[in-house]
Design a protein around this motif. Sequence first.
Motif, PDB file in Angstrom:
ATOM      1  N   ASP A 292       8.910  66.205  -0.111  1.00 43.69           N
ATOM      2  CA  ASP A 292       9.578  64.918  -0.887  1.00 43.69           C
ATOM      3  C   ASP A 292      10.096  63.965  -0.132  1.00 43.69           C
ATOM      4  O   ASP A 292      10.715  64.033   1.100  1.00 43.69           O
ATOM      5  CB  ASP A 292      11.244  65.858  -1.391  1.00 43.69           C
TER       6      ASP A 292
ATOM      7  N   ALA B 206       6.529  65.320  -4.415  1.00 42.05           N
ATOM      8  CA  ALA B 206       7.533  64.899  -5.570  1.00 42.05           C
ATOM      9  C   ALA B 206       7.437  63.410  -5.719  1.00 42.05           C
ATOM     10  O   ALA B 206       7.766  62.823  -4.427  1.00 42.05           O
ATOM     11  CB  ALA B 206       8.884  65.463  -5.144  1.00 42.05           C
TER      12      ALA B 206
ATOM     13  N   ASN C  34       9.277  59.923  -6.641  1.00 40.18           N
ATOM     14  CA  ASN C  34      10.629  59.421  -6.674  1.00 40.18           C
ATOM     15  C   ASN C  34      10.895  59.465  -8.190  1.00 40.18           C
ATOM     16  O   ASN C  34      10.446  59.082  -9.151  1.00 40.18           O
ATOM     17  CB  ASN C  34      10.561  58.114  -6.088  1.00 40.18           C
TER      18      ASN C  34
ATOM     19  N   GLU D  94      11.104  65.135  -9.164  1.00 41.40           N
ATOM     20  CA  GLU D  94      12.391  65.828  -8.519  1.00 41.40           C
ATOM     21  C   GLU D  94      13.235  66.826  -9.376  1.00 41.40           C
ATOM     22  O   GLU D  94      13.616  67.884  -9.030  1.00 41.40           O
ATOM     23  CB  GLU D  94      13.347  64.746  -7.669  1.00 41.40           C
TER      24      GLU D  94
ATOM     25  N   SER E 244      11.402  69.925 -10.251  1.00 39.72           N
ATOM     26  CA  SER E 244      11.149  70.804  -9.041  1.00 39.72           C
ATOM     27  C   SER E 244      12.439  71.435  -8.877  1.00 39.72           C
ATOM     28  O   SER E 244      12.579  72.713  -8.472  1.00 39.72           O
ATOM     29  CB  SER E 244      10.833  69.727  -8.136  1.00 39.72           C
TER      30      SER E 244
END
Length: 267
Positions: A7, A68, A70, A155, A158
Amino acid sequence: MKSFGIDIGSHSIKIAEIESSSSGANLLNYIELPIPMQPNTDVNLAIIDSLRSHFEKVDTTNLQIAVAINQNFVTHRRTFFPFKVRHSIQRALPLEIEDEVPFSPDNAIFDAKILSYQSGGGANVLASISPKDRIAECLQTCKDSGLEPSIVSCETLSYSNLFENWKELPPERTDLLETAFEEEPSDENENSPKQTVPQDASALIHIGHSKTLLMVYQNKELLTCRTISWGGKLLAEEVHKKYQLPLSESIKELESKGFILLSNENH
């Protein structure tokens, strides 16, 4: 089999190392690599250098890597399809929501997450749309870092995987599009509708450095996702103003001593 989740945030890079087994998944390692905040710093180059340094001793052969994108570059729309086949949903998705988003299959990637099936037939779907150039930037950063991701996700979805039985088929239930956002007449004007709060609703909030992610659930089913332009950076700036500390020190103080007061009890 080992997997890495990456991330790339605005303040740091989070890397989780996971090993799957017959009993589930085990977290082997988690690290956070800070992104330099100094002026005139090439942030993208700093990210590439950090990823290269971390993975230079890792054998990436047959390694599953998930990255991931943004969340600022992803938008979500919830919709309903009168059929359940994922291939048909994926093909019809751009046409179904073309009036709601300023994107087309020419300049964006459309994907669909089936949330539940309606008992009478059909599927409740959360569509995710991201511009192709933003995804290309993410993939280029990985390539320059010597990585080839197997999965590019976002994100919110996830995080949502932590609270869903994603290994199982989507549940079958009534259409939450009709029950979750019912409109009733307001007290002031019987002809003026107002939005009611969904029954059995709950929210998952993740406060990041520059933004906050909000995920709303009903009966453990994801209803929608939102991104709020507010995060820990603004809190650090307030500490910086109040105590006349350098911003970098304010961020460190917030990370080491920060807390959220959820109740005034015993305070």
